[in-house]
Design a protein around this motif. Sequence first.
Motif, PDB file in Angstrom:
ATOM      1  N   ASN A 117      -4.150   4.231   8.245  1.00  0.00           N
ATOM      2  CA  ASN A 117      -4.257   3.267   7.069  1.00  0.00           C
ATOM      3  C   ASN A 117      -2.995   2.730   7.241  1.00  0.00           C
ATOM      4  O   ASN A 117      -1.861   3.165   7.760  1.00  0.00           O
ATOM      5  N   CYS A 174       1.055  -1.217  -0.045  1.00  0.00           N
ATOM      6  CA  CYS A 174      -0.142  -0.196   0.035  1.00  0.00           C
ATOM      7  C   CYS A 174       0.957   1.179  -0.006  1.00  0.00           C
ATOM      8  O   CYS A 174       1.827   1.383   0.836  1.00  0.00           O
ATOM      9  N   GLU A 204      -2.137  -2.048  -6.373  1.00  0.00           N
ATOM     10  CA  GLU A 204      -3.744  -2.092  -6.206  1.00  0.00           C
ATOM     11  C   GLU A 204      -4.210  -0.934  -5.376  1.00  0.00           C
ATOM     12  O   GLU A 204      -5.006  -0.304  -5.374  1.00  0.00           O
ATOM     13  N   LYS A 205      -3.055  -0.760  -4.447  1.00  0.00           N
ATOM     14  CA  LYS A 205      -3.451   0.061  -3.075  1.00  0.00           C
ATOM     15  C   LYS A 205      -2.686   1.500  -3.051  1.00  0.00           C
ATOM     16  O   LYS A 205      -1.496   1.204  -2.641  1.00  0.00           O
ATOM     17  N   VAL A 227      -2.883   5.441  -1.711  1.00  0.00           N
ATOM     18  CA  VAL A 227      -3.764   6.501  -1.083  1.00  0.00           C
ATOM     19  C   VAL A 227      -2.975   7.774  -1.545  1.00  0.00           C
ATOM     20  O   VAL A 227      -1.722   7.788  -1.640  1.00  0.00           O
ATOM     21  N   LYS A 236       0.583   7.425  -9.593  1.00  0.00           N
ATOM     22  CA  LYS A 236      -0.320   6.425  -9.364  1.00  0.00           C
ATOM     23  C   LYS A 236      -0.285   5.281 -10.837  1.00  0.00           C
ATOM     24  O   LYS A 236      -0.514   4.047 -10.680  1.00  0.00           O
ATOM     25  N   ARG A 259       0.239   1.446 -10.438  1.00  0.00           N
ATOM     26  CA  ARG A 259      -0.506   0.678 -11.016  1.00  0.00           C
ATOM     27  C   ARG A 259       0.052  -0.266 -12.144  1.00  0.00           C
ATOM     28  O   ARG A 259      -0.387  -1.479 -12.383  1.00  0.00           O
TER      29      ARG A 259
END
Length: 164
Positions: A50, A8, A32-33, A35, A23, A27
């Motif tokens: 988080n 993450c 996938e995570k 923030v 991002k 990806r």
Amino acid sequence: MASLKRLCFLVVDDNHHMVSIIKTILRGFGAEKVVEARDAVEAFDLLRSNPIDIVIVDYMMPVLDGIEFVKLVRTSSDSSNLHIPIIMLTAHSERSRVIAARDAGITEFCAKPVTANELYRKIREIVNSPRAFIKTHAYFGPDRRRKVEDFPGEDRRSSNAQEV
């Protein structure tokens, strides 16, 4: 290349386009995570609430800059993860700024414009070769030494040698 699926990321940058680029790169490597935060205050709150594995932060931001954010993460009594890997990503890559970032406790430094391969290499280094953390009266962060020198020769300095 290994997938970043299980990690993450927190991307901290006041520039929406840069956040979008980072991002997209992450990806592309399977993350996938991801923030995002627009400033250091929001990022610090997100870190506390988080399960973030790696932070990617810009140097120049309003209110608190990237250096102040790193110092907050590394030294604040209410920081949720003092040891979290932090990659500083910035167009401001003058030697003095790189040194300031290193001294604040960043884990890796990337100069903009960053390539996908360069960012992946930094993340891979963090995951595959994590550095031990050092705590002194003036510094807390990853060991600045990238490799351990084991010089066995007769010219090796002893641990009690004084520098001139």
